[in-house]
Design an enzyme around this catalytic site. Structure first.
Site, PDB file in Angstrom:
ATOM      1  N   LYS A  49       4.990   3.861   9.381  1.00 44.95           N
ATOM      2  CA  LYS A  49       6.025   3.453   8.246  1.00 44.95           C
ATOM      3  C   LYS A  49       5.496   4.071   6.943  1.00 44.95           C
ATOM      4  O   LYS A  49       4.615   3.426   6.433  1.00 44.95           O
ATOM      5  CB  LYS A  49       6.136   2.060   8.423  1.00 44.95           C
ATOM      6  CG  LYS A  49       7.330   1.429   7.598  1.00 44.95           C
ATOM      7  CD  LYS A  49       7.701   2.004   6.504  1.00 44.95           C
ATOM      8  CE  LYS A  49       7.261   1.104   5.206  1.00 44.95           C
ATOM      9  NZ  LYS A  49       7.719   1.858   3.907  1.00 44.95           N
TER      10      LYS A  49
ATOM     11  N   GLU B  20      -6.528  -2.415   3.963  1.00 42.77           N
ATOM     12  CA  GLU B  20      -7.168  -1.705   2.964  1.00 42.77           C
ATOM     13  C   GLU B  20      -6.371  -1.895   1.663  1.00 42.77           C
ATOM     14  O   GLU B  20      -5.101  -1.467   1.539  1.00 42.77           O
ATOM     15  CB  GLU B  20      -6.966  -0.329   3.049  1.00 42.77           C
ATOM     16  CG  GLU B  20      -7.653   0.218   4.635  1.00 42.77           C
ATOM     17  CD  GLU B  20      -9.191   0.248   4.546  1.00 42.77           C
ATOM     18  OE1 GLU B  20      -9.863  -0.126   3.496  1.00 42.77           O
ATOM     19  OE2 GLU B  20      -9.785   0.240   5.626  1.00 42.77           O
TER      20      GLU B  20
ATOM     21  N   CYS C  92      -7.159   3.697  -5.106  1.00 42.81           N
ATOM     22  CA  CYS C  92      -7.443   2.292  -4.933  1.00 42.81           C
ATOM     23  C   CYS C  92      -8.908   2.100  -5.456  1.00 42.81           C
ATOM     24  O   CYS C  92      -9.274   0.829  -6.014  1.00 42.81           O
ATOM     25  CB  CYS C  92      -7.601   1.915  -3.475  1.00 42.81           C
ATOM     26  SG  CYS C  92      -8.276   3.289  -2.498  1.00 42.81           S
TER      27      CYS C  92
ATOM     28  N   GLU D 154      -5.533  -4.737 -11.217  1.00 43.16           N
ATOM     29  CA  GLU D 154      -5.346  -3.480 -10.817  1.00 43.16           C
ATOM     30  C   GLU D 154      -4.124  -2.838 -11.608  1.00 43.16           C
ATOM     31  O   GLU D 154      -3.156  -3.267 -11.456  1.00 43.16           O
ATOM     32  CB  GLU D 154      -5.284  -3.235  -9.360  1.00 43.16           C
ATOM     33  CG  GLU D 154      -5.291  -1.622  -8.830  1.00 43.16           C
ATOM     34  CD  GLU D 154      -4.879  -1.506  -7.603  1.00 43.16           C
ATOM     35  OE1 GLU D 154      -4.118  -2.500  -6.651  1.00 43.16           O
ATOM     36  OE2 GLU D 154      -5.882  -0.694  -7.097  1.00 43.16           O
TER      37      GLU D 154
END
Ligand code: NAD
Length: 483
Positions: A180, A255, A289, A386
């Site tokens: 996906k 993750e 990330c 973040e």
């Protein structure tokens, strides 16, 4: 003429069952350049059925591990052949210069596939001495079996590379997959699936269903024949996935995000540290990330370091990445543009010193200015949350202990860098920071042989290396009575 992308299910392109489509928008022009099938739970069910059939009596279930390695090597050759096309796909959709995926993402994808080709032969079991069975000797051994159909859910920032972290390892282990891709970047996953067919993987081993996370991603998580979800993306979606997977006892690898510290000591090679920290902040517009968005600097050099980093930020040429000399394109989408600007405003409001950049007002295209804040505290939202954009927050410290305490005072634990010329300090601090990977005077390299993953809100599990492939297997124990 815009492209019309379809799912790739059981070796053929397919429209969404309801016929719905979604737009892919160029972040430079804000114009739609392609549409993709907007998948449904019925599309997911078709893809899972194809993947399940290959594991249950299909041609894939009959291939030996060496043959899986041969196919993975062929696939690596094909990805290498199509490097320019794949780099362009991953660049255009998020406004990145194709140079970055050409130099980093696609070569890493090739390396993942080649490494996995070797792991296919190395997923060994064990022979385990035991105390026997009711006084009779036994032989106990284990075998590694593929975990089953995997749902691989991927973000938009490095689409092909992250897809191959998952697909290379799971194919080595003998699993099948429904990918996906992110709604922004489905092209390279679809191309990879077509290359799998060209390499000779049986139809149905690698399938792609495009569409939205809350529909396609959710349907994959809920499907009873999907044994494992391998997810890379935001903590919010990671939590939603865990909630669905928990009652089904589905295996999950997550993750997630990061707020990675870059710890700069006063004995560091100053220029190397400035260059390294700038790279950790600005590669892929900060949409990484592991971006080193918290820069912890020892007080004696903090002002000089902040000025140098601000100078590096101000000298970055932002614009259309197809133009010569441009070093930074727009952020990937409107929501991202608004998010980054919101955090910059919050940093100003919270009282950090704005040394470079600031809130952007781009007329066309989602361009944001590389931004540096100094004199921040670790309590400010720009130090805790973040941002996923080119924004760095400098925080000062005095002692090694304080640096480690600040580094660890975070919800996240993905990566860190340590900049020092003192060898003992380097090892001591690297051991003390609570993250998945530490780079000393460098960034943790993107290497197919190294495990990657985080602690705390940065996720669960590891991808990459042999452990990454083992994570797609179940270890079965077999005991034979030896009277
Ligand atoms: P996202 O969570 O919004 O989306 C990631 C993927 O999950 C997409 O394919 C999306 O469609 C799907 N998704 C969204 N909601 C879902 C749901 N409820 N159920 C199932 N699937 C769902 O993340 P993003 O904006 O695409 O990516 C940015 C995030 O990814 C950042 O937090 C970044 O740090 C993280 N990331 C982590 C790593 C890593 O290795 N740790 C690497 C790259 C990106």
């Amino acid at each position: 003429m815009s492209q019309h992308l379809k799912h790739f299910i059981e070796g053929a392109y397919a429209e969404a069952s309801g016929g719905a489509r979604m737009n892919l928008v160029d972040p430079v022009t804000e114009e739609t350049f392609a549409t993709a099938a907007s998948g449904t739970a019925a599309d997911v069910a078709r893809a899972v059925a194809a993947a399940h059939a290959q594991l249950n009596g299909g041609a894939w279930s009959k291939l030996n591990c060496a043959h899986r390695g041969v196919l993975l090597n062929k696939l690596a050759d094909l990805v290498e052949r199509d490097i320019d096309a794949l780099a362009d796909m991953d660049a255009k959709a998020i406004g990145r210069s194709p140079m970055e995926p050409r130099m980093m993402d696609v070569p890493n994808a090739v390396a993942n596939l080649r490494a996995a080709a070797g792991w296919a032969n190395q997923l060994e079991g064990r022979t385990i001495p035991t105390s026997g069975y009711m006084g009779i000797k036994t032989l106990s051994y284990t075998i590694r079996e593929p975990i089953g159909v995997v749902g691989a859910i991927v973000p938009w920032n490095s689409p092909l590379m992250i897809t191959t972290w998952k697909v290379a390892a799971l194919l080595a282990a003998g699993c099948t997959v429904v990918i996906k891709p992110s709604e922004e970047t489905p092209q390279s996953a679809l191309h990879l699936a077509a290359l799998c067919q060209e390499a000779g993987f049986p139809d149905g081993v690698v399938n792609v269903v495009t569409g939205f996370g809350e529909v396609v991603g959710r349907a994959l998580c809920e499907h009873p024949d999907v044994a494992k979800i391998s997810f890379t993306g935001s903590p919010e979606a990671g939590r939603a996935i865990q909630r669905i997977a928990a009652p089904l006892f589905k295996r999950v690898t997550l993750e997630l995000g990061g707020k990675s510290p870059q710890i700069v000591f006063d004995d560091a090679n100053f220029d190397d540290a400035v260059r390294g920290c700038a790279m950790g902040l600005f590669v892929n517009q900060g949409q990484v990330c592991a971006a080193g968005s918290r820069i912890l600097v020892q007080r004696g050099i903090a002002r000089k370091f902040a000025a140098a980093l601000a100078q590096a930020a101000s000298s970055v040429k932002v614009g259309d990445p197809s133009q010569a000399g441009v070093q930074m394109g727009p952020v990937a989408k409107k929501a991202q543009y608004e998010r980054v600007n919101r955090y910059i405003q919050q940093g100003i409001d919270e009282g950090a010193d704005l040394l470079a950049g600031g809130v952007s007002r781009s007329e066309k295209g989602w361009f944001v200015k590389p931004t540096i804040f100094a004199n921040a505290t670790n309590r400010m939202s720009i130090a805790r949350e973040e941002i996923f954009g080119p924004v760095g927050t400098i925080i000062e410290f005095d002692t090694d202990e304080e640096a480690v305490a600040l580094a660890n005072d975070s919800d996240y634990g993905l990566a860190a860098t340590v900049w020092t010329t003192n060898l003992t300090r380097a090892h001591r601090v690297a051991a003390a920071v609570k993250v998945g990977a530490v780079g000393v005077n460098c960034w943790s390299p993107l290497d197919a042989n190294l495990p990657w993953g985080g602690l705390k809100t940065s996720g669960i599990g590891r991808e990459g290396g042999l452990v990454g492939a083992l994570a797609y297997t179940e270890e079965k124990v077999i005991t034979v009575l030896l009277p």
